[in-house]
Write a protein that holds these residues in place. Sequence first.
Motif, PDB file in Angstrom:
ATOM      1  N   PHE A 107       0.864  -1.183   0.000  1.00 52.64           N
ATOM      2  CA  PHE A 107       0.000   0.000   0.000  1.00 52.64           C
ATOM      3  C   PHE A 107       0.897   1.228   0.000  1.00 52.64           C
ATOM      4  O   PHE A 107       1.571   1.516   0.996  1.00 52.64           O
ATOM      5  CB  PHE A 107      -0.912  -0.009   1.235  1.00 52.64           C
ATOM      6  CG  PHE A 107      -2.196   0.782   1.063  1.00 52.64           C
ATOM      7  CD1 PHE A 107      -2.323   1.776   0.103  1.00 52.64           C
ATOM      8  CD2 PHE A 107      -3.294   0.516   1.872  1.00 52.64           C
ATOM      9  CE1 PHE A 107      -3.495   2.482  -0.054  1.00 52.64           C
ATOM     10  CE2 PHE A 107      -4.486   1.216   1.730  1.00 52.64           C
ATOM     11  CZ  PHE A 107      -4.582   2.202   0.758  1.00 52.64           C
TER      12      PHE A 107
ATOM     13  N   LEU B  15      -4.908   6.476  -4.853  1.00 46.19           N
ATOM     14  CA  LEU B  15      -5.144   5.085  -4.439  1.00 46.19           C
ATOM     15  C   LEU B  15      -5.751   5.045  -3.026  1.00 46.19           C
ATOM     16  O   LEU B  15      -6.702   4.300  -2.771  1.00 46.19           O
ATOM     17  CB  LEU B  15      -3.814   4.306  -4.471  1.00 46.19           C
ATOM     18  CG  LEU B  15      -3.876   2.866  -3.954  1.00 46.19           C
ATOM     19  CD1 LEU B  15      -4.730   1.992  -4.864  1.00 46.19           C
ATOM     20  CD2 LEU B  15      -2.471   2.277  -3.821  1.00 46.19           C
TER      21      LEU B  15
ATOM     22  N   VAL C 241      -9.394   3.346  -2.093  1.00 49.46           N
ATOM     23  CA  VAL C 241      -9.553   2.202  -1.184  1.00 49.46           C
ATOM     24  C   VAL C 241     -10.369   2.573   0.059  1.00 49.46           C
ATOM     25  O   VAL C 241     -11.209   1.795   0.508  1.00 49.46           O
ATOM     26  CB  VAL C 241      -8.163   1.648  -0.773  1.00 49.46           C
ATOM     27  CG1 VAL C 241      -8.295   0.587   0.318  1.00 49.46           C
ATOM     28  CG2 VAL C 241      -7.444   1.074  -1.984  1.00 49.46           C
TER      29      VAL C 241
ATOM     30  N   PRO D  91     -10.101  -1.164  -6.255  1.00 51.33           N
ATOM     31  CA  PRO D  91     -11.490  -0.693  -6.176  1.00 51.33           C
ATOM     32  C   PRO D  91     -12.133  -0.464  -7.537  1.00 51.33           C
ATOM     33  O   PRO D  91     -13.331  -0.725  -7.702  1.00 51.33           O
ATOM     34  CB  PRO D  91     -11.374   0.613  -5.390  1.00 51.33           C
ATOM     35  CG  PRO D  91     -10.157   0.437  -4.554  1.00 51.33           C
ATOM     36  CD  PRO D  91      -9.211  -0.391  -5.353  1.00 51.33           C
TER      37      PRO D  91
ATOM     38  N   ARG E 278      -3.962  -4.094   1.758  1.00 55.72           N
ATOM     39  CA  ARG E 278      -4.814  -3.179   1.008  1.00 55.72           C
ATOM     40  C   ARG E 278      -6.134  -3.863   0.662  1.00 55.72           C
ATOM     41  O   ARG E 278      -7.194  -3.265   0.710  1.00 55.72           O
ATOM     42  CB  ARG E 278      -4.067  -2.763  -0.261  1.00 55.72           C
ATOM     43  CG  ARG E 278      -4.705  -1.628  -0.991  1.00 55.72           C
ATOM     44  CD  ARG E 278      -3.860  -1.239  -2.179  1.00 55.72           C
ATOM     45  NE  ARG E 278      -4.267  -1.990  -3.359  1.00 55.72           N
ATOM     46  CZ  ARG E 278      -3.653  -1.904  -4.532  1.00 55.72           C
ATOM     47  NH1 ARG E 278      -2.595  -1.145  -4.663  1.00 55.72           N
ATOM     48  NH2 ARG E 278      -4.089  -2.597  -5.553  1.00 55.72           N
TER      49      ARG E 278
ATOM     50  N   GLU F  33      -8.603  -4.004   3.533  1.00 53.76           N
ATOM     51  CA  GLU F  33      -9.209  -2.689   3.748  1.00 53.76           C
ATOM     52  C   GLU F  33     -10.198  -2.356   2.643  1.00 53.76           C
ATOM     53  O   GLU F  33     -11.268  -1.814   2.887  1.00 53.76           O
ATOM     54  CB  GLU F  33      -8.129  -1.607   3.866  1.00 53.76           C
ATOM     55  CG  GLU F  33      -7.247  -1.741   5.098  1.00 53.76           C
ATOM     56  CD  GLU F  33      -8.026  -1.753   6.409  1.00 53.76           C
ATOM     57  OE1 GLU F  33      -9.154  -1.239   6.460  1.00 53.76           O
ATOM     58  OE2 GLU F  33      -7.502  -2.305   7.399  1.00 53.76           O
ATOM     59  N   MET F  34      -9.838  -2.708   1.406  1.00 50.87           N
ATOM     60  CA  MET F  34     -10.742  -2.438   0.294  1.00 50.87           C
ATOM     61  C   MET F  34     -12.072  -3.171   0.492  1.00 50.87           C
ATOM     62  O   MET F  34     -13.145  -2.651   0.181  1.00 50.87           O
ATOM     63  CB  MET F  34     -10.092  -2.877  -1.024  1.00 50.87           C
ATOM     64  CG  MET F  34     -10.934  -2.533  -2.245  1.00 50.87           C
ATOM     65  SD  MET F  34     -10.459  -3.476  -3.710  1.00 50.87           S
ATOM     66  CE  MET F  34     -11.244  -5.048  -3.360  1.00 50.87           C
TER      67      MET F  34
END
Lengths: 296, 240
Positions: A185, A192, A196, A258, B84, B87-88
């Motif tokens: 991340f 980004l 997210v 996403p 990530r 969390e997404m």
Amino acid sequence: MSSWYEASARQRIDALADPDSFEEFIGPEEREVSPHLALFDLPEQFDDGIVVGRARLSGQPVLVAAQEGRFMGGAFGEVHGAKLTGLLRAARTLRCPVLILFDTGGVRLQEANAGEMAIAEIMREIVLARADDIPVVGLIGGRAGCFGGGGLIAGCCSTLVISEHGRLSVTGPEVIETNRGADEFDSKDRALVWRVTGGKHRYLIGGADLFVEDDVAAFRRAAIEGLSRRAALDILTLADEQKRLEHRLKRFGAMTEPRDVWAALGVLRPETVSGLATEAFLAEGLHKRENAHDAR
Amino acid sequence: MTLDEILGSLFPEGHHVDIGESILIGGAKLPQAGQLHVLGVHVKSFLGVEDACALARHAVDVLASGDGQPILLLVDSASQRMTRRDEMLGLNEYLAHLAKTLILAGIRGHRVIALLYGGSAAGAFIATALAADTLIALPGAHPEVMDLPSMARVTKLPITVLEEKAKATPIFAPGLDNLAQTGAVFETWSPDVPLDAQLREVLARPAVAGSRDALGAQRKGRPKAAAIAARIVELAQRSA
């Protein structure tokens, strides 16, 4: 238009509550400061970064808590957390709905153990209040977002209102990057981070119920609507939430970006979503998103 | 104690706990007491969306069955999983859902006892051990909100300074004694006494999760929390 993001905790309460209706409990004049910050030579704040009290919203009595993201990132310390715990206990005695204006990075590390306990206690009190059918509505759109234990508390609310600026997550991007590296991340990649954790994504996957413009009047309207929605937390609510979360894993569990989630939802031109104004975003997302339908 | 030793001491007549890669799900008979459900996280696993969801699935089924049987949570975890993707997908909702289910089970007539026998941290600690109605520890358990090296990074203080400060207060540093002083841990069991007997004793006493702040005040780990919360309730009632 007046920005919710830029406003202080007190300004948010002023904008939300009916004129002159707010009465604070343990206000700054009482100087109930954190007993732990002195050990770290850190300045205290007279309200410990949270304003709690009673007000009216559109004539209806409400209990309100507003975190101040500009004091220690709105983090939960012992006094800060206990004020919210007390407010939720009062909600049950008085059978009065609660608004929580989140603006927090999570636990305050200088008093981490007390902050962690406060979060656990607040979650318990929310479940107890909702088991008695008392609404607990969370509003997310502040500078500090809603991270760490704040994200878990938000997950206990009966309704969540969020703006595009309102980031909602558990582990913050910086902490993930520190622990797992920038490949996992990249916290410097702001676009980004917003994709997210930001309000649009949360709204599209059903992690929040009402999406609003970054405007205090919009938050006020949404808070009023939130108070009228189903609040009860019972076995059926949790069975429905279980189904909802299992469905999400099945539908999106193989994805990490996403935009892929938004494409799977059928959102047209996912690459433009981040730039869409509120009205255009709602027009595109409202009927394509995963709606939580009160299963939270 | 190891997980095998713990299960053996709790359930001398055997158990049907399914020991997965990272989580435990099943049940067993507690001698002289009856059936109970067992859930857990083991081998210091990070709690991510899948495991939180699977544990909640079982807890929801227990709640829906209305059998009223106690739920025992065995905890040896790391923190929440930090990716990530988690969390997404909304890890905050998965952890909150698990906690809500355990808390509601406690309200709806199930005893929910957590036994912390290893580590646990941050969001995983909140979603499991701290959602129980009573948290018990075994010696050697090491709960933490954040480890000292990470804390040193965030607070920009050298770790030696943090270690020095930790001697003066239980308020921030990791560890069983510190968490116990804040009221999180009700009691620490003796590994030398059969655990089934100690669990029966805890089951015979009322739940304590609603009064942890008072316990923290009594143990001098949280000097202000209980009093502040009580004053807010009083002020709210007076203004009503």
